[in-house]
Design an enzyme around this catalytic site. Structure first.
Site, PDB file in Angstrom:
ATOM      1  N   LYS A  52       0.355  13.668  22.346  1.00  0.00           N
ATOM      2  CA  LYS A  52      -0.766  13.798  23.037  1.00  0.00           C
ATOM      3  C   LYS A  52      -1.854  14.838  22.427  1.00  0.00           C
ATOM      4  O   LYS A  52      -3.022  14.422  22.328  1.00  0.00           O
ATOM      5  CB  LYS A  52      -0.644  14.161  24.535  1.00  0.00           C
ATOM      6  CG  LYS A  52      -1.554  14.445  25.286  1.00  0.00           C
ATOM      7  CD  LYS A  52      -1.153  14.983  26.603  1.00  0.00           C
ATOM      8  CE  LYS A  52      -0.634  16.292  26.539  1.00  0.00           C
ATOM      9  NZ  LYS A  52      -0.649  17.211  27.805  1.00  0.00           N
ATOM     10  N   THR A  53      -1.339  16.013  22.397  1.00  0.00           N
ATOM     11  CA  THR A  53      -1.955  16.887  22.010  1.00  0.00           C
ATOM     12  C   THR A  53      -2.698  16.890  20.417  1.00  0.00           C
ATOM     13  O   THR A  53      -3.596  17.146  20.143  1.00  0.00           O
ATOM     14  CB  THR A  53      -1.383  18.491  22.057  1.00  0.00           C
ATOM     15  OG1 THR A  53      -0.767  18.603  23.198  1.00  0.00           O
ATOM     16  CG2 THR A  53      -2.228  19.553  21.816  1.00  0.00           C
ATOM     17  N   ASP A 239      -7.828  16.896  29.130  1.00  0.00           N
ATOM     18  CA  ASP A 239      -6.366  16.976  29.052  1.00  0.00           C
ATOM     19  C   ASP A 239      -5.695  17.128  30.221  1.00  0.00           C
ATOM     20  O   ASP A 239      -6.337  17.305  31.359  1.00  0.00           O
ATOM     21  CB  ASP A 239      -6.165  18.383  28.372  1.00  0.00           C
ATOM     22  CG  ASP A 239      -4.676  18.473  27.782  1.00  0.00           C
ATOM     23  OD1 ASP A 239      -4.184  17.054  27.464  1.00  0.00           O
ATOM     24  OD2 ASP A 239      -4.087  19.496  27.500  1.00  0.00           O
ATOM     25  N   GLU A 240      -4.719  16.408  30.354  1.00  0.00           N
ATOM     26  CA  GLU A 240      -3.695  16.400  31.675  1.00  0.00           C
ATOM     27  C   GLU A 240      -4.621  15.903  32.886  1.00  0.00           C
ATOM     28  O   GLU A 240      -4.868  16.470  33.825  1.00  0.00           O
ATOM     29  CB  GLU A 240      -3.441  17.780  32.148  1.00  0.00           C
ATOM     30  CG  GLU A 240      -2.550  18.474  31.106  1.00  0.00           C
ATOM     31  CD  GLU A 240      -1.124  17.997  30.981  1.00  0.00           C
ATOM     32  OE1 GLU A 240      -0.807  16.930  31.575  1.00  0.00           O
ATOM     33  OE2 GLU A 240      -0.287  18.919  30.284  1.00  0.00           O
ATOM     34  N   GLN A 270       3.507  12.018  35.154  1.00  0.00           N
ATOM     35  CA  GLN A 270       3.775  13.290  34.999  1.00  0.00           C
ATOM     36  C   GLN A 270       2.758  14.103  36.018  1.00  0.00           C
ATOM     37  O   GLN A 270       2.730  15.339  35.625  1.00  0.00           O
ATOM     38  CB  GLN A 270       3.654  13.956  33.452  1.00  0.00           C
ATOM     39  CG  GLN A 270       4.748  13.537  32.736  1.00  0.00           C
ATOM     40  CD  GLN A 270       4.811  14.143  31.285  1.00  0.00           C
ATOM     41  OE1 GLN A 270       4.971  15.200  31.060  1.00  0.00           O
ATOM     42  NE2 GLN A 270       4.437  13.407  30.380  1.00  0.00           N
ATOM     43  N   ARG A 623      12.140  16.672  29.203  1.00  0.00           N
ATOM     44  CA  ARG A 623      11.989  18.029  28.457  1.00  0.00           C
ATOM     45  C   ARG A 623      13.016  18.113  27.348  1.00  0.00           C
ATOM     46  O   ARG A 623      13.095  18.807  26.268  1.00  0.00           O
ATOM     47  CB  ARG A 623      12.097  19.249  29.269  1.00  0.00           C
ATOM     48  CG  ARG A 623      11.016  19.245  30.349  1.00  0.00           C
ATOM     49  CD  ARG A 623       9.737  19.255  29.706  1.00  0.00           C
ATOM     50  NE  ARG A 623       9.240  17.818  29.916  1.00  0.00           N
ATOM     51  CZ  ARG A 623       8.243  17.570  29.419  1.00  0.00           C
ATOM     52  NH1 ARG A 623       7.326  18.123  28.578  1.00  0.00           N
ATOM     53  NH2 ARG A 623       7.743  16.192  29.498  1.00  0.00           N
TER      54      ARG A 623
END
Length: 780
Positions: A52-53, A239-240, A270, A623
């Site tokens: 994503k980043t 973002d997010e 998330q 994770r």
DNA sequence: CCTCATATACTTTTT
DNA sequence: GTATATGAGG
């Protein structure tokens, strides 16, 4: 070059473009689509570990390089300073050294501060307003509550803070509260909210919630201001997005109506900050909110093995109302998710400690995993102690992420208050914090006098104090000390204004002359040296700033402190803190109903709460890169009381095909299993043995077996809230955590007279007692 | 005003 | 079990 994005490229042209545009290299088709969709609203649904980043930063690089916008025309918002920093660094890396500025890349809060400073008057503030943190906020609310003559015990400031934060999260100014909200806080909520806001304005201060609320309000009421920013921001990136609250959503929507080129990246699975006002609904509604939106799914996962992904996907499938994604990976199959139950929390910690040592050494045909590639992720902070204790005794290096951050520590906040006061003597909250610190003999009574004087004369507290001293209204020791304090304060302030003394030296002088440093030097408690150390660090941190003002602004917004001083260590942190991170091996302890999912979460938010807990579990599993180990304990000490619990319902939701159930040490032949595995070091031997046992254990009745072994019906002892025990009768046997067992001899409502076996007769509150089990019921 | 003892609460926590 | 808030007594 500016047209490159719109024209379909032949393979050869693409290769040429890639060479010229290194940020596009190696992107998968979905990521590439996310980068190149520069027209209209875009929602990028980015599953865990899908790059994503990478896509987000490549998109910014692409916008800049293709000339769609200049750096100052891009608004890029994140939630954390860390994310903003990372993004900035990656853009720079993508583009080489050409990036200048990007003044509007930052957190929601930092960008709002920037905007609000420019238009402070429109919110009734001066441009120099101060930003209050949670601590100041509570202090101020306490004042407001007691000023309204409300019993602060029945209606605590914390509760009010939560309510008001909730309103601010939904962008509800005091004059815009819907009727449904008027009953809040015993019907006093709205009035207290208005009073609190008035106090903030009088103090020329804003709390975190205000930063957004004020800007949204300004945008709504001043079209010219809004129009200006709409013109300015040709591209908006978020973002997010799943973590945005309503105020942030409104803020974005107001701005996006200018350019329409808004690109939100997020993952509905998330969303774990609902309790802080985040609205999953924002991301779920994106296509309605931004008609004509392109939705791009990033589904190729680069992080985790198939078993781990499948386990996580199977779990999250139990949630309703998802946008839905199918994560896949090209990685090799790897290990199944491991599941193990333990007798109690200490054994769980012991086992995990041994597993970590084994992993670090390299066993079972797995490559050694360095300690910094291993994380233990817990649901709640209090679970950490068991691990810290264990890691300490076996000498395992670990680090704890989270906990009180540097700038939240008492000594730092005290020192900051001194600095704030030197910069702006009208900072009443800072004054109250330090006026009697170190002790100067200025107590509640003296403070009351000062407050009254200040109010009468319409000055700040410093003004009131000056008057109190000149008029000799505060006697003896206190008056003298106060006079000296004010004098020193005057000197410091003059120094700030002159700017002749370097700000670092000035800070040292202030901490010195105030006696604050001396106070900790004389303190004999074990934490005093650490606090002095922190104060030194604070002064050191000052060096990288131009002046005190700049530093204070920075600290008000930036509360992070990840100093990494080498040395491989296991990471211990909460699931919340782990979002966005990844580790080769992850341990997820404490999967018990009530702990995880948290009882409180379910009590307060019902199904919504449960689903958020499930997303938290999903975040935890995803994770892990190669090895994920879930565990639970049948018994656990919670606040000093033993409690037993059932395995988490989330365990039932894991797809069995991707889970391997391990045999707990202690069952079927003692704890040699886990220890032996590390001891032999022979890859496979102990492991295969274990699998055979696990097959037995994994029979349909395994869970019942575990439950029977692990759940000796301990007496439930929930306290506080509605967990109050039913009344006790005379002659009832009771247990008190301090006095032990005893017999009730008299009762008067909540208050009981109890004759304790060891401690004798005492008066105690019923809420401290639990019914004592008869001899047959005692666990173990 | 300060200190000690007793009472009480206590998930998660990007800013 | 710990951290903090309050109240009595010094």
């Amino acid at each position: 070059m500016s047209d490159a994005a719109q024209i379909p490229l032949s393979a050869r042209a693409a290769a040429v473009a890639a060479r010229a545009a290194p940020w596009l290299e190696g992107l998968n088709p979905a990521q590439r689509a996310a980068v190149e969709a520069l027209d209209g609203p875009v929602l990028v649904l980015a599953g865990a570990g899908t790059g994503k980043t990478r896509a987000l930063t490549a998109r910014i690089a692409h916008i800049l390089a293709s000339g769609h916008a200049r750096p100052h025309e891009i608004l890029a918002v994140t939630f954390t300073n860390k994310a903003a920093r990372e993004m900035r660094e990656r853009i720079a890396r993508n583009l080489g050294e050409v990036v200048e500025g990007m003044p509007w890349l930052g957190t929601f809060h930092s960008i709002c501060v920037k905007i609000l400073r420019r238009h402070a008057e429109l919110a009734g503030l001066k441009p120099s307003f101060t930003i209050l943190d949670t601590d100041d906020q509570i202090r101020l609310m306490k004042q407001v509550i007691s000023a309204a003559g409300i019993d602060e015990k029945r209606w605590p400031a914390r509760g009010l803070a939560q309510i008001i934060d909730g309103w601010k999260n939904r962008a509800l100014a005091p004059d815009r509260l819907p009727a449904a909200e008027t009953g809040a806080f015993d019907g006093q909520g709205p009035a207290l909210y208005a009073a609190y806001q008035a106090r903030l304005l009088a103090l020329n201060a804003a709390d975190f919630g205000d930063l957004l609320l004020h800007v949204v309000t300004i945008f709504q009421r001043h079209e010219d201001v809004l129009a200006d920013y709409r013109r300015r921001f040709r591209h908006i990136l978020v973002d997010e997005y799943q973590d945005t609250n309503i105020a942030q959503y409104l803020w974005l929507r107001l701005l996006a109506q200018g350019s329409r080129t808004i690109c939100c990246v997020g993952d509905d699975d998330q969303s774990i900050y609902g309790w802080r006002g985040a609205e999953v609904g924002n991301i779920l509604r994106f296509e309605q909110d931004f008609p004509g939106a392109t939705v791009i799914r990033l589904e190729q996962n680069y992080r985790s093995t198939p078993h781990i992904l499948a386990a996580a996907s199977g779990l999250i499938a139990a949630n309703a109302g998802r946008l839905g994604k199918t994560l896949w990976t090209e990685l090799e199959e790897g290990e199944k998710v491991r599941l193990i139950g333990h007798w109690d929390g200490e054994e769980e910690a012991r086992w995990i400690g041994e597993e970590i040592e084994a992993l670090a050494r390299g066993t079972r045909g797995l490559d050694p995993v360095p300690l910094d590639g291993i994380a233990v992720l817990v649901r709640a902070g209090h679970q950490m102690r068991a691990f810290e204790d264990r890691f300490l005794t076996i000498g395992l290096n670990y680090r704890v992420i989270g906990g009180p951050r540097f700038y939240e520590r008492q000594e730092i906040r005290d020192a900051m208050a001194y600095l704030r006061l030197a910069v702006s003597p009208e900072d009443d909250l800072a004054f109250e914090r330090v006026v009697n610190l170190p002790r100067r003999g200025i107590g509640e009574k003296a403070l009351q006098t000062i407050r009254t004087l200040a109010r009468e004369r319409g000055t700040g507290l410093v003004g009131g104090a000056r008057h109190a001293v000149t008029a000799r209204l505060i006697g003896g020791r206190g008056g003298q000390a106060l006079g000296q304090f004010l004098q020193a304060l005057g000197r410091w302030h003059a120094d700030v204004l002159e700017g002749r003394t370097g700000h670092v030296a000035l800070a040292e002088t202030i901490l010195d002359e105030s006696g604050y440093t001396a106070m900790w030097q004389q303190d004999r408690t074990p934490e005093a040296p650490g606090r002095l150390e922190n104060l030194k660090e604070l002064v050191k941190a000052l060096e990288s700033f131009e002046n005190l003002q700049g530093f204070l602004e920075h600290v008000a917004l930036i509360m992070d402190n990840d100093s990494d001083d080498g040395g491989a260590r296991v990471t211990l942190m909460t699931l919340h803190a782990a979002k966005g991170l990844e580790f080769p091996a992850v341990f997820l302890p404490g999967w018990e109903d009530g702990l995880f999912p948290s009882q409180r979460s379910m009590d307060e938010s019902g199904l919504r709460g449960l689903e958020e807990e499930r997303r938290l579990a999903y975040v935890g599993i995803t994770r892990a890169e190669r090895l994920c180990t879930i565990s639970f304990a049948g018994n656990r000490r919670v606040y000093g009381q033993w409690q037993s619990a059932l395995p988490s319902r989330f365990i039932d939701e894991l797809p069995a095909a991707h889970v391997e159930v391990l045999t707990p040490p202690g069952l079927y032949g003692g704890g040699a299993g886990a220890a032996g595995m590390g001891a032999t070091g022979a890859p496979g031997s102990a492991f295969e043995d274990r699998v055979a046992r696990a097959d037995v254990y994994n029979s349909p009745g395994w869970r019942r077996l575990q439950t029977r072994a692990a759940a000796p019906a301990a007496v439930p002892a929930r306290r506080g809230g509605d967990g109050r025990q039913p009344g006790f009768a005379i002659d009832d046997r009771v247990f008190h955590s301090k006095f032990g067992y005893g017999t009730v001899i008299a009762s008067e409502g909540d208050r009981l007279d109890v004759d304790f076996d060891k401690a004798g007769a005492k008066k105690v509150l019923a809420s401290f007692l639990t019914a004592a089990p008869g001899p047959d019921d005692i666990p173990f």
